[in-house]
Design an enzyme around this catalytic site. Structure first.
Site, mmCIF file in Angstrom:
data_model
loop_
_atom_site.group_PDB
_atom_site.id
_atom_site.type_symbol
_atom_site.label_atom_id
_atom_site.label_comp_id
_atom_site.label_asym_id
_atom_site.label_seq_id
_atom_site.Cartn_x
_atom_site.Cartn_y
_atom_site.Cartn_z
ATOM 1 N N ARG A 168 14.186 49.129 -76.560
ATOM 2 C CA ARG A 168 13.880 49.180 -75.127
ATOM 3 C C ARG A 168 13.783 50.642 -74.691
ATOM 4 O O ARG A 168 14.795 51.334 -74.604
ATOM 5 C CB ARG A 168 14.937 48.448 -74.301
ATOM 6 C CG ARG A 168 14.657 48.535 -72.798
ATOM 7 C CD ARG A 168 15.401 47.511 -71.963
ATOM 8 N NE ARG A 168 16.833 47.733 -71.886
ATOM 9 C CZ ARG A 168 17.645 47.075 -71.050
ATOM 10 N NH1 ARG A 168 17.154 46.152 -70.228
ATOM 11 N NH2 ARG A 168 18.943 47.313 -71.043
ATOM 12 N N ASP A 449 26.699 47.755 -66.939
ATOM 13 C CA ASP A 449 25.698 48.788 -67.190
ATOM 14 C C ASP A 449 25.030 49.146 -65.879
ATOM 15 O O ASP A 449 25.523 48.805 -64.802
ATOM 16 C CB ASP A 449 24.706 48.345 -68.261
ATOM 17 C CG ASP A 449 23.815 47.186 -67.819
ATOM 18 O OD1 ASP A 449 23.908 46.763 -66.635
ATOM 19 O OD2 ASP A 449 23.014 46.707 -68.637
#
EC number: 2.3.3.9
Length: 542
Positions: A168, A449
């Site tokens: 990613r 996160d």
């Protein structure tokens, strides 16, 4: 084709370069990144400006809907995405995490089917993190990543096939300020994608796989078109057939939910499906409608996957993907095992099991976990309820989702002082770690996160902006928010080791919880705190 020397003109690096990083930061690789930048950066900037114009429309009351100009794409049943690529036919459990060396080894040794190596939400984009992450993936692909840390050895297992690697890169909005091209910082997306692809694409193909990506934070099919153009250029440049690259798009913005068909269509031969990025989706929904009082949500704990707007988004995603022959991936289980409290751990793991059962029954083709210990739970559920490699045959033709379903904010629950303090703790805890160069942090046995920190600060901003009243009868205004912020900061700082960054994090957070200023992303707001730019070195001198 332009020479390496020509392409390197105007390329400078201001981050320090260590000897082991030189195999990544080669003149040839940087010339490829420069080509990507010069080909696509202006389009990227135009698309980011388009986001701002779209936000202004929403603020004026123009709510998103399915696009009339692309109706012919949605209503044409004949076109499909690409068939699943090698290593991506069965994706029932995917583990995600940053690209530090220990994490890469542990993830590839896990009992999962794929590993999403993350340069985005679970990584703080320090120069060292981004370049060392590229080194680690380069070594892992070639099975040269084994290392020792003190008395402990980390080795890739050899008793079975390793999980398929998916990378990613950063979202379109982020820049890599340590590399400038013609006086401009390079796109973080193109930097991450370009270095990984250039060094590893052919090696991956030789090993029977391909360069596979997760594509984050998109807000329109035009942003998917830009990725597709970059993919085509990249494959042509190194001499690989078009369609070798595959990209799974995270549907983690409310606007992208209205363009899922179009996003798959833009990527077509490169598409490997869509994913429910649940926390970012909640963040995006609050962010986009933050100026509308009718979109105020209760405590974060109340916004589950079964509330109307989340349930509609999941159903539409699965239906859309399967109609087009591509995977519909489920969301993240962020729980961390609670080792010192069996009862609490059992309850948490039962929650994971119920969530994965919901996904498997809904028709998802796989799911995410943040911790290796959760893989067995997810596997058990999907093995039982998905005996086939995927559920592409489950068309979900029973689903009928319209604009009002995706925008249905009828979420039961209240706003509490406890909910406010939890949001403050999560935001502060994450931002403090991020400033120290750590991109994911355990808080209350959940792996938080950037997405969960964004939910926290966006809710706080929204609650103050609209002057909500808590369940305890307290009006949430600027002074109340700042008072609680100071209390939580003092408490966290007093318990943390010397040299912690909680007070610095609080200075930034204070600008984001008063219903006034609103940064586009926390990561952009904080980025200058972790840049390490020194003297600029022309790339031609490498």
């Amino acid at each position: 084709m332009a020479s390496v020397e020509t392409l390197l003109q105007g390329v400078t690096i201001s981050g320090p370069i260590e000897e082991h990083q030189r195999k990544i930061l080669t003149p040839q690789a940087l010339s490829f990144v420069a080509l990507l930048h010069r080909s696509f950066n202006q389009t990227r900037k135009n698309l980011l400006e388009r986001r701002q114009l779209r936000q202004a429309e929403i603020d004026r009351g123009v709510l998103p809907d399915f696009l009339p100009e692309t109706k012919h794409i949605r209503e044409n049943p004949t076109w499909k995405g690409a068939p699943p690529a090698p290593g991506l036919v069965d994706r029932r459990v995917e583990i995600t995490g940053p690209t530090d060396r220990k994490m890469v080894v542990n993830a590839l040794n896990s009992d999962v089917y794929t590993y999403m190596a993350d340069f985005e939400d679970s990584s703080a984009p320090t120069w060292a993190n981004m370049v060392n992450g590229q080194v680690n993936l380069y070594d892992a692909i070639r099975r040269q990543i084994d290392f020792k840390q003190g008395p402990k050895e980390y080795k890739l297992r050899t008793d079975r096939t390793l999980p398929t690697l998916i990378v990613r890169p950063r979202g379109w909005h982020l820049e890599e300020k340590h590399v400038t091209i013609d006086g401009e910082p390079v796109s973080g997306s193109l930097f991450d994608f370009g270095l990984y692809f250039f060094h590893n694409a052919k090696e991956l193909v030789q090993r029977g796989f391909g360069p596979y990506f997760y594509l984050p934070k998109m807000e329109s099919h035009l942003e998917a078109r830009l990725w597709n153009d970059a993919f085509n250029l990249a494959q042509d440049y190194v001499g690989l057939p078009r369609g070798t690259i595959r990209g799974t798009v995270l549907i983690e913005t409310i606007l992208a939910a209205f363009e899922m068909d179009e996003i798959i269509y833009e990527l077509r031969e490169h598409s490997s499906g869509l994913n429910c990025g649940r926390w970012d989706y909640i963040f995006s929904t609050i962010k986009k409608f933050r100026n509308h009082s009718s979109f105020v949500l209760p405590d974060r704990s109340c916004v589950t996957m079964t509330v109307p707007f989340m349930d509609a988004y999941v159903k539409l995603l699965i239906q859309t993907c399967h109609k087009r022959g591509v995977h519909a991936m489920g969301g993240m289980a962020a729980q961390i095992p609670i080792k010192d409290d069996k009862a609490a751990n059992d309850k948490a793991m039962e929650g994971v099991r119920a969530d994965k059962l919901r996904e498997a029954r809904a028709g998802h083709d796989g799911t995410w976990v943040a911790h290796p210990a959760l893989a067995s739970i997810a596997l058990e559920v999907f093995n039982k309820h998905m005996p086939t490699p995927n559920q592409l045959f489950n068309r979900r033709e029973d689903v009928k989702i319209g604009q009002q379903d995706l925008l249905n904010m009828n979420v039961p629950g209240s706003i509490t002082e406890e909910g406010i303090r939890k949001n403050l703790n999560i935001g502060l805890g994450y931002m403090e770690a991020w400033i120290r160069g750590v991109g994911c942090v355990p808080i209350n046995y959940l792996m938080e996160d950037a997405a969960t920190a964004e939910v926290s600060r966006s809710q706080l901003w929204q609650w103050v902006k609209h002057g909500v009243t808590t369940a305890e009868g307290k009006r949430v205004d600027k002074s109340y928010a700042l008072k609680l912020l100071k209390e939580q900061t003092d408490e966290l700082a007093s318990k943390a080791p010397q040299g912690n960054k909680f007070n610095l994090a609080a200075q930034y957070f204070a600008t984001q919880v008063t219903g006034e200023d609103y940064a586009d992303f926390l990561t952009s707001l904080l980025y200058n705190e972790i840049t390490s730019a020194g003297n600029s070195l022309p790339a031609s001198k490498l």
